[in-house]
Design a protein around this motif. Structure first.
Motif, PDB file in Angstrom:
ATOM      1  N   VAL A  31      -6.700   5.473  -2.998  1.00 57.98           N
ATOM      2  CA  VAL A  31      -7.208   4.098  -2.997  1.00 57.98           C
ATOM      3  C   VAL A  31      -8.173   3.945  -1.818  1.00 57.98           C
ATOM      4  CG1 VAL A  31      -6.596   1.663  -2.891  1.00 57.98           C
ATOM      5  CG2 VAL A  31      -5.065   3.274  -4.040  1.00 57.98           C
ATOM      6  N   LYS A  33     -10.515   1.262  -1.578  1.00 56.10           N
ATOM      7  CA  LYS A  33     -11.102  -0.092  -1.524  1.00 56.10           C
ATOM      8  C   LYS A  33     -11.300  -0.516  -0.068  1.00 56.10           C
ATOM      9  CE  LYS A  33      -6.450  -2.036  -1.800  1.00 56.10           C
ATOM     10  NZ  LYS A  33      -5.384  -2.418  -2.757  1.00 56.10           N
ATOM     11  N   TYR A  37      -9.896   1.129   3.512  1.00 55.15           N
ATOM     12  CA  TYR A  37      -9.040   0.433   4.490  1.00 55.15           C
ATOM     13  C   TYR A  37      -9.661   0.473   5.880  1.00 55.15           C
ATOM     14  CZ  TYR A  37      -5.092   0.514   1.073  1.00 55.15           C
ATOM     15  OH  TYR A  37      -4.282   0.349  -0.027  1.00 55.15           O
ATOM     16  N   TRP A  79     -10.664  -2.031 -10.186  1.00 56.16           N
ATOM     17  CA  TRP A  79      -9.678  -2.899 -10.842  1.00 56.16           C
ATOM     18  C   TRP A  79      -9.812  -4.384 -10.530  1.00 56.16           C
ATOM     19  CZ3 TRP A  79      -6.977   1.289  -8.069  1.00 56.16           C
ATOM     20  CH2 TRP A  79      -6.664   0.970  -6.753  1.00 56.16           C
ATOM     21  N   TRP A 158      -1.479   0.147 -16.913  1.00 54.91           N
ATOM     22  CA  TRP A 158      -0.989   0.117 -15.539  1.00 54.91           C
ATOM     23  C   TRP A 158      -0.512  -1.261 -15.136  1.00 54.91           C
ATOM     24  CZ3 TRP A 158      -3.443  -2.142 -11.075  1.00 54.91           C
ATOM     25  CH2 TRP A 158      -4.608  -2.866 -11.367  1.00 54.91           C
ATOM     26  N   HIS A 160       1.408  -3.310 -11.280  1.00 59.39           N
ATOM     27  CA  HIS A 160       1.504  -3.217  -9.808  1.00 59.39           C
ATOM     28  C   HIS A 160       2.821  -3.852  -9.359  1.00 59.39           C
ATOM     29  CE1 HIS A 160      -0.233  -2.485  -5.896  1.00 59.39           C
ATOM     30  NE2 HIS A 160      -0.223  -3.753  -5.548  1.00 59.39           N
ATOM     31  N   ASN A 200       2.336   2.230  -6.052  1.00 60.52           N
ATOM     32  CA  ASN A 200       1.568   2.235  -4.808  1.00 60.52           C
ATOM     33  C   ASN A 200       2.257   3.209  -3.844  1.00 60.52           C
ATOM     34  OD1 ASN A 200       3.889   0.854  -4.201  1.00 60.52           O
ATOM     35  ND2 ASN A 200       2.895  -1.056  -3.617  1.00 60.52           N
ATOM     36  N   SER A 201       1.876   3.187  -2.565  1.00 59.08           N
ATOM     37  CA  SER A 201       2.482   4.120  -1.601  1.00 59.08           C
ATOM     38  C   SER A 201       3.999   3.951  -1.527  1.00 59.08           C
ATOM     39  CB  SER A 201       1.931   3.896  -0.194  1.00 59.08           C
ATOM     40  OG  SER A 201       0.585   4.245  -0.132  1.00 59.08           O
ATOM     41  N   ARG A 216      -0.851   5.811  -7.044  1.00 55.95           N
ATOM     42  CA  ARG A 216      -2.001   5.242  -6.332  1.00 55.95           C
ATOM     43  C   ARG A 216      -1.674   5.128  -4.837  1.00 55.95           C
ATOM     44  NH1 ARG A 216      -1.248   1.364 -10.735  1.00 55.95           N
ATOM     45  NH2 ARG A 216      -0.618  -0.138  -9.143  1.00 55.95           N
ATOM     46  N   LEU A 217      -2.285   6.024  -4.072  1.00 54.96           N
ATOM     47  CA  LEU A 217      -1.959   6.108  -2.642  1.00 54.96           C
ATOM     48  C   LEU A 217      -2.960   5.354  -1.793  1.00 54.96           C
ATOM     49  CD1 LEU A 217      -1.186   9.920  -2.440  1.00 54.96           C
ATOM     50  CD2 LEU A 217       0.401   8.012  -2.877  1.00 54.96           C
ATOM     51  N   GLY A 218      -2.471   4.346  -1.106  1.00 57.21           N
ATOM     52  CA  GLY A 218      -3.302   3.609  -0.165  1.00 57.21           C
ATOM     53  C   GLY A 218      -2.831   3.873   1.249  1.00 57.21           C
ATOM     54  N   ILE A 219      -2.077   2.934   1.789  1.00 59.20           N
ATOM     55  CA  ILE A 219      -1.738   2.924   3.212  1.00 59.20           C
ATOM     56  C   ILE A 219      -1.122   4.247   3.699  1.00 59.20           C
ATOM     57  CG2 ILE A 219       0.629   1.948   3.009  1.00 59.20           C
ATOM     58  CD1 ILE A 219      -2.065   0.692   5.471  1.00 59.20           C
ATOM     59  N   TYR A 355      -1.886  -2.916   7.563  1.00 60.84           N
ATOM     60  CA  TYR A 355      -3.000  -2.902   6.609  1.00 60.84           C
ATOM     61  C   TYR A 355      -4.156  -3.775   7.122  1.00 60.84           C
ATOM     62  CZ  TYR A 355       0.286  -1.671   2.652  1.00 60.84           C
ATOM     63  OH  TYR A 355       1.203  -1.104   1.789  1.00 60.84           O
TER      64      TYR A 355
HETATM   65  C1  LIG Z   1      -4.279  -1.592  -2.758  1.00 59.05           C
HETATM   66  C2  LIG Z   1      -3.641  -1.122  -3.992  1.00 59.05           C
HETATM   67  C3  LIG Z   1      -2.833   0.019  -4.003  1.00 59.05           C
HETATM   68  C4  LIG Z   1      -2.432   0.764  -2.759  1.00 59.05           C
HETATM   69  O1  LIG Z   1      -1.360   0.117  -2.137  1.00 59.05           O
HETATM   70  P1  LIG Z   1      -0.705   0.768  -0.819  1.00 59.05           P
HETATM   71  O2  LIG Z   1       0.436  -0.126  -0.525  1.00 59.05           O
HETATM   72  O3  LIG Z   1      -1.766   0.665   0.236  1.00 59.05           O
HETATM   73  O4  LIG Z   1      -0.367   2.145  -1.155  1.00 59.05           O
HETATM   74  C5  LIG Z   1      -2.368   0.476  -5.217  1.00 59.05           C
HETATM   75  N1  LIG Z   1      -2.659  -0.154  -6.368  1.00 59.05           N
HETATM   76  C6  LIG Z   1      -3.404  -1.281  -6.382  1.00 59.05           C
HETATM   77  C7  LIG Z   1      -3.678  -1.939  -7.675  1.00 59.05           C
HETATM   78  C8  LIG Z   1      -3.920  -1.824  -5.207  1.00 59.05           C
HETATM   79  O5  LIG Z   1      -4.676  -2.921  -5.247  1.00 59.05           O
END
Ligand SMILES: *Cc1c(COP(=O)(O)O)cnc(C)c1O
Length: 371
Positions: A31, A33, A37, A79, A158, A160, A200-201, A216-219, A355
């Motif tokens: 991720v 966006k 980050y 998205w 998908w 969330h 997500n993470s 979906r890996l973000g933080i 974040y």
């Molecule tokens: C930002 C986001 C993520 C990542 O979330 P983290 O908690 O940072 O891993 C995953 N999926 C969607 C749809 C998001 O908007």
């Protein structure tokens, strides 16, 4: 020498991606966006792909198009694309689109017809967060999609999680079973996408039942914990923080006891001391309401914030015996050795989450990529 800089350790990013993907059979979506980050969109995306991620995810279409114009070929999902976005360019650029409603579907369909190329879509279902995705429209959306397969390719379905950072909370199980129900409903209309994704993470790290085909890996990729209270900090999760933030000390001076410091005189020196002016402020994303739980590390000594953060600068208390000098590096996040303040410490010092701390570091702060 820069006034201030964010050091972005791409080696740490790589090791985080590898460490997390080693724990799952699912593919990894990085991720990226919000300028990854705050870490730098393109270098982060490229390194995450080298580390084994095979997908990229952005919120905005503009972010996805920037990646394409920089030559990134991997599949990308955008998205958060309001209905008047330029879907024709998205389709021509092979950007996958999330579809949360019938109006989005209609707009994307007509763009696909105009361009003469199938749109790649991921149907988004609301499984309880009441934010993105189709809720009451889900069956109609699935049906209408199934009638438009000459102009669409349904790549994924998908949703969330709202509370993945509270592992074991019942609501996670509820969202997971709702997701499965909704996928089955879509299948009744003949849709059979290859890629289901929900995690997500936090869910990736705590609940393998929710991984499906893609996580979906973000933080976590940035080496930070989704929630230090419920999941532990970076160390406990074996993640390496990717961002360090440092600034040159602008000025050091002796100040007598009883002096008020900064706008509003909200702090008063308790004894004779040395103060330093750090040339970063809320214009750079340093929170105005951060208190003395945050500060800087100089050498290996902490100097907490004293008084209010201003637009371009803030003041720290060095202590009377400090040998710090103008021009030295003061680390706001991280350090060359141990003992620096973390993004988590800054978050605590102003009542937010890590974040927000890293993401808001402003465009005025150059990103310097290391390792
Ligand atoms: C930002 C986001 C993520 C990542 O979330 P983290 O908690 O940072 O891993 C995953 N999926 C969607 C749809 C998001 O908007």
């Amino acid at each position: 020498m820069n006034r201030a800089e964010a050091l972005i350790d791409l080696g740490a990013l790589e090791s985080n991606v590898k460490r997390i993907l080693a724990t799952t059979k699912a593919a990894g979506l990085a991720v990226v966006k919000a300028d990854a980050y705050g870490h730098g969109l393109v270098p982060v995306a490229e390194r995450a792909l080298r580390a084994g991620a095979t997908w990229l995810g952005t919120a905005l279409l503009e972010e996805a198009l920037t990646l394409r114009s920089e030559g990134v070929k991997a599949p990308i999902i955008a998205w958060l694309t309001p209905i008047h976005d330029d879907f024709e360019t998205a389709i021509q650029s092979d950007v996958d689109l999330a579809i949360p409603s019938l109006s989005h579907l209609e707009r994307v369909l007509s763009a696909a017809k105009k361009v003469g190329k199938k749109a790649r879509i991921h149907l988004e279902v609301d499984t309880g967060m009441s934010r993105g995705g189709a809720l009451k429209e889900w069956r109609t959306l699935s049906e209408r999609t199934s009638q438009a397969l000459d102009s669409l390719e349904v790549i994924g379905i998908w949703s969330h999680f709202a509370r993945a950072d509270e592992p074991g909370h019942d609501f996670n199980e509820e969202q997971l079973s709702t997701f499965q129900l909704r996928v089955n409903e879509a299948k009744e209309f003949g849709l059979n996408p290859k890629i289901l994704h929900l995690s997500n993470s936090a869910a990736t790290l705590t609940n393998s039942a929710s991984h499906f085909d893609l996580v979906r890996l973000g933080i976590s990729m940035y080496g930070l914990s989704p929630d230090i209270e419920t999941m532990g900090d970076s160390n406990e999760l074996q993640l390496k923080p990717v961002m360090q933030l440092r600034s040159q000390i602008h000025l050091v001076k002796d100040i007598p006891a009883g002096s008020q410091v900064g706008y509003g005189g909200t702090a008063i020196t308790k004894s004779d001391t040395k103060l330093a002016v750090i040339p970063m402020g809320y214009a750079d994303g340093i929170p105005r309401n951060a208190n003395s739980l945050a500060g800087v590390l100089i050498g290996n000594k902490r100097a907490p914030i004293i008084g209010r953060v201003s637009m371009d600068q803030f003041v720290v208390d060095l202590g009377n015996d400090s040998i710090a000098r103008a021009g030295e590096w003061a680390y706001l996040i991280g350090s060359e050795g141990a003992g620096g303040y973390t993004a988590d410490a800054w978050a605590k010092a102003c009542g937010t989450i890590n974040y927000e701390i890293v993401t808001r570091i402003g465009a005025r702060v150059p990103r310097v990529f290391i390792n």
